[in-house]
Design a protein around this motif. Structure first.
Motif, PDB file in Angstrom:
ATOM      1  N   LEU A  23      99.569  28.552  63.271  1.00  0.00           N
ATOM      2  CA  LEU A  23      99.038  29.865  62.924  1.00  0.00           C
ATOM      3  C   LEU A  23      98.624  30.646  64.172  1.00  0.00           C
ATOM      4  CD1 LEU A  23      96.974  29.064  59.701  1.00  0.00           C
ATOM      5  CD2 LEU A  23      99.241  30.120  59.884  1.00  0.00           C
ATOM      6  N   ALA A  24      98.157  29.943  65.204  1.00  0.00           N
ATOM      7  CA  ALA A  24      97.849  30.634  66.465  1.00  0.00           C
ATOM      8  C   ALA A  24      99.126  31.247  67.031  1.00  0.00           C
ATOM      9  CB  ALA A  24      97.230  29.660  67.464  1.00  0.00           C
ATOM     10  N   GLY A  25     100.228  30.504  66.961  1.00  0.00           N
ATOM     11  CA  GLY A  25     101.510  31.040  67.411  1.00  0.00           C
ATOM     12  C   GLY A  25     101.938  32.236  66.589  1.00  0.00           C
ATOM     13  N   ALA A  26     101.686  32.186  65.272  1.00  0.00           N
ATOM     14  CA  ALA A  26     102.031  33.309  64.405  1.00  0.00           C
ATOM     15  C   ALA A  26     101.213  34.549  64.764  1.00  0.00           C
ATOM     16  CB  ALA A  26     101.809  32.925  62.940  1.00  0.00           C
ATOM     17  N   PHE A  27      99.925  34.357  65.027  1.00  0.00           N
ATOM     18  CA  PHE A  27      99.073  35.480  65.408  1.00  0.00           C
ATOM     19  C   PHE A  27      99.514  36.095  66.726  1.00  0.00           C
ATOM     20  CE2 PHE A  27      96.211  34.657  62.017  1.00  0.00           C
ATOM     21  CZ  PHE A  27      95.313  35.716  61.959  1.00  0.00           C
ATOM     22  N   ARG A  28      99.963  35.262  67.659  1.00  0.00           N
ATOM     23  CA  ARG A  28     100.357  35.776  68.968  1.00  0.00           C
ATOM     24  C   ARG A  28     101.589  36.673  68.893  1.00  0.00           C
ATOM     25  NH1 ARG A  28      97.509  33.146  73.408  1.00  0.00           N
ATOM     26  NH2 ARG A  28      99.010  34.028  74.861  1.00  0.00           N
ATOM     27  N   VAL A  29     102.363  36.536  67.829  1.00  0.00           N
ATOM     28  CA  VAL A  29     103.535  37.393  67.677  1.00  0.00           C
ATOM     29  C   VAL A  29     103.371  38.360  66.500  1.00  0.00           C
ATOM     30  CG1 VAL A  29     105.160  35.836  68.801  1.00  0.00           C
ATOM     31  CG2 VAL A  29     104.728  35.586  66.364  1.00  0.00           C
ATOM     32  N   GLY A  30     102.115  38.602  66.109  1.00  0.00           N
ATOM     33  CA  GLY A  30     101.850  39.614  65.095  1.00  0.00           C
ATOM     34  C   GLY A  30     102.095  39.199  63.666  1.00  0.00           C
ATOM     35  N   ARG A  31     102.118  37.885  63.380  1.00  0.00           N
ATOM     36  CA  ARG A  31     102.351  37.436  62.009  1.00  0.00           C
ATOM     37  C   ARG A  31     101.102  36.809  61.401  1.00  0.00           C
ATOM     38  NH1 ARG A  31     107.289  36.965  59.745  1.00  0.00           N
ATOM     39  NH2 ARG A  31     105.958  36.907  57.904  1.00  0.00           N
ATOM     40  N   GLY A  32      99.992  37.525  61.513  1.00  0.00           N
ATOM     41  CA  GLY A  32      98.764  37.051  60.898  1.00  0.00           C
ATOM     42  C   GLY A  32      98.847  36.992  59.389  1.00  0.00           C
ATOM     43  N   ASP A  33      99.843  37.682  58.809  1.00  0.00           N
ATOM     44  CA  ASP A  33     100.020  37.667  57.361  1.00  0.00           C
ATOM     45  C   ASP A  33     100.462  36.300  56.840  1.00  0.00           C
ATOM     46  OD1 ASP A  33     102.480  38.419  58.839  1.00  0.00           O
ATOM     47  OD2 ASP A  33     103.409  38.308  56.857  1.00  0.00           O
ATOM     48  N   LEU A  34     100.795  35.366  57.733  1.00  0.00           N
ATOM     49  CA  LEU A  34     101.264  34.055  57.299  1.00  0.00           C
ATOM     50  C   LEU A  34     100.125  33.094  56.959  1.00  0.00           C
ATOM     51  CD1 LEU A  34     104.241  33.432  59.749  1.00  0.00           C
ATOM     52  CD2 LEU A  34     104.314  34.160  57.369  1.00  0.00           C
ATOM     53  N   VAL A  35      98.875  33.510  57.211  1.00  0.00           N
ATOM     54  CA  VAL A  35      97.743  32.630  56.908  1.00  0.00           C
ATOM     55  C   VAL A  35      97.672  32.349  55.409  1.00  0.00           C
ATOM     56  CG1 VAL A  35      95.236  32.412  56.914  1.00  0.00           C
ATOM     57  CG2 VAL A  35      96.400  33.345  58.909  1.00  0.00           C
ATOM     58  N   ARG A  36      97.788  33.381  54.588  1.00  0.00           N
ATOM     59  CA  ARG A  36      97.682  33.180  53.138  1.00  0.00           C
ATOM     60  C   ARG A  36      98.792  32.279  52.596  1.00  0.00           C
ATOM     61  NH1 ARG A  36      96.834  38.322  49.328  1.00  0.00           N
ATOM     62  NH2 ARG A  36      94.861  38.262  50.505  1.00  0.00           N
ATOM     63  N   PRO A  37     100.078  32.523  52.927  1.00  0.00           N
ATOM     64  CA  PRO A  37     101.122  31.610  52.449  1.00  0.00           C
ATOM     65  C   PRO A  37     100.902  30.170  52.910  1.00  0.00           C
ATOM     66  CG  PRO A  37     102.106  33.618  53.288  1.00  0.00           C
ATOM     67  CD  PRO A  37     100.655  33.672  53.645  1.00  0.00           C
ATOM     68  N   ALA A  38     100.393  30.002  54.139  1.00  0.00           N
ATOM     69  CA  ALA A  38     100.155  28.644  54.649  1.00  0.00           C
ATOM     70  C   ALA A  38      99.066  27.949  53.830  1.00  0.00           C
ATOM     71  CB  ALA A  38      99.755  28.703  56.116  1.00  0.00           C
ATOM     72  N   LEU A  39      97.986  28.663  53.516  1.00  0.00           N
ATOM     73  CA  LEU A  39      96.914  28.079  52.723  1.00  0.00           C
ATOM     74  C   LEU A  39      97.382  27.772  51.305  1.00  0.00           C
ATOM     75  CD1 LEU A  39      93.823  30.191  53.866  1.00  0.00           C
ATOM     76  CD2 LEU A  39      94.469  27.867  54.546  1.00  0.00           C
ATOM     77  N   ILE A  40      98.224  28.643  50.753  1.00  0.00           N
ATOM     78  CA  ILE A  40      98.800  28.370  49.433  1.00  0.00           C
ATOM     79  C   ILE A  40      99.637  27.094  49.481  1.00  0.00           C
ATOM     80  CG2 ILE A  40     100.476  29.192  47.714  1.00  0.00           C
ATOM     81  CD1 ILE A  40      99.495  32.038  48.328  1.00  0.00           C
ATOM     82  N   GLY A  41     100.387  26.918  50.572  1.00  0.00           N
ATOM     83  CA  GLY A  41     101.175  25.705  50.738  1.00  0.00           C
ATOM     84  C   GLY A  41     100.305  24.460  50.794  1.00  0.00           C
ATOM     85  N   VAL A  42      99.176  24.546  51.515  1.00  0.00           N
ATOM     86  CA  VAL A  42      98.264  23.402  51.629  1.00  0.00           C
ATOM     87  C   VAL A  42      97.701  23.021  50.268  1.00  0.00           C
ATOM     88  CG1 VAL A  42      96.002  22.679  52.501  1.00  0.00           C
ATOM     89  CG2 VAL A  42      97.631  23.773  54.034  1.00  0.00           C
ATOM     90  N   PHE A  43      97.105  23.984  49.571  1.00  0.00           N
ATOM     91  CA  PHE A  43      96.463  23.679  48.292  1.00  0.00           C
ATOM     92  C   PHE A  43      97.487  23.370  47.200  1.00  0.00           C
ATOM     93  CE2 PHE A  43      93.060  26.136  50.422  1.00  0.00           C
ATOM     94  CZ  PHE A  43      92.070  25.176  50.360  1.00  0.00           C
ATOM     95  N   GLY A  44      98.657  24.009  47.285  1.00  0.00           N
ATOM     96  CA  GLY A  44      99.713  23.710  46.323  1.00  0.00           C
ATOM     97  C   GLY A  44     100.208  22.287  46.467  1.00  0.00           C
ATOM     98  N   ALA A  45     100.431  21.845  47.706  1.00  0.00           N
ATOM     99  CA  ALA A  45     100.893  20.471  47.941  1.00  0.00           C
ATOM    100  C   ALA A  45      99.849  19.462  47.470  1.00  0.00           C
ATOM    101  CB  ALA A  45     101.191  20.269  49.421  1.00  0.00           C
ATOM    102  N   LEU A  46      98.581  19.748  47.759  1.00  0.00           N
ATOM    103  CA  LEU A  46      97.514  18.841  47.340  1.00  0.00           C
ATOM    104  C   LEU A  46      97.436  18.768  45.812  1.00  0.00           C
ATOM    105  CD1 LEU A  46      95.220  17.004  48.204  1.00  0.00           C
ATOM    106  CD2 LEU A  46      93.709  19.000  48.269  1.00  0.00           C
ATOM    107  N   ALA A  47      97.587  19.920  45.143  1.00  0.00           N
ATOM    108  CA  ALA A  47      97.553  19.943  43.678  1.00  0.00           C
ATOM    109  C   ALA A  47      98.698  19.119  43.089  1.00  0.00           C
ATOM    110  CB  ALA A  47      97.624  21.385  43.177  1.00  0.00           C
ATOM    111  N   VAL A  48      99.886  19.247  43.660  1.00  0.00           N
ATOM    112  CA  VAL A  48     101.041  18.475  43.172  1.00  0.00           C
ATOM    113  C   VAL A  48     100.797  16.981  43.340  1.00  0.00           C
ATOM    114  CG1 VAL A  48     103.469  17.938  43.610  1.00  0.00           C
ATOM    115  CG2 VAL A  48     102.724  20.319  43.522  1.00  0.00           C
TER     116      VAL A  48
END
Length: 280
Positions: A23-48
């Motif tokens: 996510l630090a790499g994403a922020f450095r290139v202007g993709r701070g919008d990827l935080v929400r999808p990443a968190l959804i991926g974390v909690f989604g995987a844990l739920a599964v």
């Protein structure tokens, strides 16, 4: 320290150790919008994982220990592959410049990395979390295990945020890339070594043999620093020759690639890894 707290800390660190650099790499290139999808991926995987664990438990057909070890080995192998893909795509973006057609790929690679950062542990984290929640309800219930695991996860989250903030402040960009993607490469190497060890225990791979070294006495697994090393960097306490060989064979070329990225093509318009708007 209490084992429940340390296990919660370990689970959290295995995830933030991967997500913070990505996510630090994403922020450095202007993709701070990827935080929400990443968190959804974390909690989604844990739920599964929790759902699958519950289904196995209700059906009374839980996988054998060897089956669970095999599953962890396969998932760790896939996690290492996804993490390698993530590093490759990031370095490719920085070398070739902005490619709008690959915007979805960059989003997908961050989400996949988040999912497998959780999934690499197999059903074990889900077992532990459900058992802790169950202990907090019913007759003779105790909230202590639940509080301890929440504290462990919260501590790992704080460590992840601090690591993320530290990485964002590294200048110039080449030093940021060396540290952030070097950490990811070390993590991927640890995942591969972990996968090999589990597949050996599951009798899929041979060559367990004697450990190359053993540091159980010097770095106790039930210590906070041992937990940090294993969670953040995939440290192995007593790896065998096969594991050490795989670790080095992966890490050396990966670090060389990070320190001196292969030129995948000319930069577009001299913007390096960014487009005119500073985004991937």
């Amino acid at each position: 320290m209490d084992g429940t707290f340390l296990f919660g800390l370990y689970i959290g660190l295995t995830v933030v150790g991967v997500l913070a650099p990505m996510l630090a790499g994403a922020f450095r290139v202007g993709r701070g919008d990827l935080v929400r999808p990443a968190l959804i991926g974390v909690f989604g995987a844990l739920a599964v994982l929790i759902v699958v664990e519950s289904l196995f438990e209700e059906g009374s057909r839980y996988p054998t220990l060897k089956g669970q070890t095999f599953l962890i080995g396969v998932l760790s192998l896939l996690a290492a592959a996804v993490l390698s893909w993530a590093v490759y795509e990031t370095l490719r973006a920085r070398a070739r410049g902005y490619e709008p057609s690959r915007r979805g790929v960059y989003t997908g690679v961050v989400v996949a990395t988040a999912v497998f950062a959780v999934a690499q542990g197999g059903l074990l984290p889900a077992q532990f979390l459900t058992a802790t929640a169950r202990a907090a309800t019913g007759e003779g219930a105790s909230l202590q295990p639940l509080v301890e695991i929440v504290l462990g996860l919260s501590t790992a989250t704080v460590v992840g945020i601090l690591l993320f903030q530290i990485l964002l402040r590294i200048r110039p960009d080449r030093w940021f890339s060396a540290v952030a993607y070097g950490l990811l490469a070390v993590n991927a190497a640890g995942m591969l070594a972990h996968a090999v060890g589990n597949l050996q225990v599951a009798d899929v791979l041979g060559g367990t043999g004697e450990p190359v070294y053993s540091v159980y006495a010097e770095i106790p697994p039930d210590s906070w620093y041992g937990t940090v090393l294993t969670g953040l960097l995939g440290f192995q306490y007593a790896p065998n020759t096969f594991q050490v060989t795989v670790w080095f064979l992966y890490l050396i070329p990966a670090v060389l690639l990070v320190l001196a990225p292969i030129k995948f093509g000319r930069s577009v318009g001299g913007h390096g890894g960014r487009g005119k708007d500073g985004r991937w």
